[in-house]
Design a protein around this motif. Structure first.
Motif, PDB file in Angstrom:
ATOM      1  N   TYR A  42       0.540  -1.302  -0.141  1.00 46.32           N
ATOM      2  CA  TYR A  42       0.388  -0.428   0.502  1.00 46.32           C
ATOM      3  C   TYR A  42       0.775   1.358   0.353  1.00 46.32           C
ATOM      4  O   TYR A  42       0.458   2.083  -0.781  1.00 46.32           O
ATOM      5  N   ARG A  55      -7.389  -0.713   8.163  1.00 44.98           N
ATOM      6  CA  ARG A  55      -7.688  -0.383   6.835  1.00 44.98           C
ATOM      7  C   ARG A  55      -9.317   1.021   7.706  1.00 44.98           C
ATOM      8  O   ARG A  55      -8.992   1.411   8.395  1.00 44.98           O
ATOM      9  N   MET A 103      -5.387   4.012   5.991  1.00 40.00           N
ATOM     10  CA  MET A 103      -5.048   2.775   6.531  1.00 40.00           C
ATOM     11  C   MET A 103      -4.182   3.441   7.356  1.00 40.00           C
ATOM     12  O   MET A 103      -3.433   4.473   7.287  1.00 40.00           O
TER      13      MET A 103
END
Length: 278
Positions: free
Chosen positions: A98, A241, A228
């Protein structure tokens, strides 16, 4: 021909090579035959099978295509990821995926300069120290240093993320690697502050009980504006999240930014500390 005996239990790298040889031989392929299918020389394949060479992501993906393992639980790409991230805390490898795509990165670190801001020398000292403590292997130390470089490379992509860094004063006061390493690290922090997409501030000891976090924290804003967070304890990482807790973290982070000295004052501190590392 002498065939080297393999001990897959000796290391993760050896296990990778032993499984590669086993799957190749079950198909009745020679090393040259596999090479015709995955685009690598028989010498290269031999080095991977015997553990003399660590496989790359490109090699793993090419081999998966040749063996029909792409996207499966048994893929060599998946095994390589486990090898590279074997010394990392649970949750961190997923977080890295991410982080590479984030539009905004907010970080708070305690005790050490965060990986995104470390010089190679500083990162190497930390990794070598972990080896001496027998916490990781020498190979894992090299992987950690390489990972620092990979994470930093993602910050200079075509559309770089906005990066907000809050460093507890302990990050700066803890000497790592001696004066030369620390002077270079202070230079790196000053250079980081000069980038158009970054903000860096020191959270001083004097903030005392007003400091809302006692552990490292990362908050990511993704391109779709979802949030997140990733936090660490000594033994485990926690990836959260979109939730009320992430919003709470973000609010507390903004409050800490407001209380911390400005970036200009923080850069002045880096310069003063640099002079002290003699």
């Amino acid at each position: 021909m002498n065939v080297k005996e393999l001990n897959p239990e000796s290391s993760a790298q050896a296990a990778y090579g032993a499984r590669l040889r086993d799957l190749r031989e079950k198909r009745g392929w020679t090393q040259e035959g596999l090479g015709d299918r995955n685009g690598y020389s028989s010498t290269h394949i031999s080095s991977v099978e015997t553990g003399r060479k660590l496989a790359t992501l490109r090699f793993s993906r090419s081999t998966d295509r040749a063996l029909g393992l792409t996207g499966t639980e048994a893929s060599f790409e998946r095994e390589l990821g486990q090898i590279k991230h074997g010394s990392l805390l649970e949750g961190f490898p997923e977080f890295l995926g991410y982080e590479r795509r984030a539009a905004e990165i907010r970080l708070y670190e305690v005790g050490v300069i965060p990986g995104l801001l470390q010089t190679p020398e500083y990162a190497t000292v930390l990794a070598d120290s972990a080896v001496r403590r027998l916490a990781i292997t020498a190979d894992q130390a090299q992987e950690r240093v390489a990972l620092v470089a990979e994470r930093q490379a993602a910050l200079v992509r075509e559309k770089p993320p906005l990066v907000f860094a809050l460093l507890d004063e302990s990050c700066l006061r803890r000497p790592v690697g001696g004066p030369e390493v620390m002077r270079a690290q202070m230079d790196r922090l000053i250079e980081f502050a000069e980038q158009p997409n970054t903000v860096i501030q020191v959270v001083p000891f004097a903030m005392g009980e007003d400091r809302p976090f006692s552990l490292p924290l990362y908050i990511l804003t993704m391109p779709d504006r979802s949030l997140m967070s990733y936090a660490e304890s000594a033994q485990q990482g926690y990836l959260e999240r979109e939730s009320g807790s992430v919003v709470h973290h973000l609010t507390a982070y903004h409050q800490m930014q407001a209380l911390a000295p400005s970036q200009a004052a923080s850069v002045d501190m880096f310069r003063q500390l640099r002079k002290g590392f003699q």
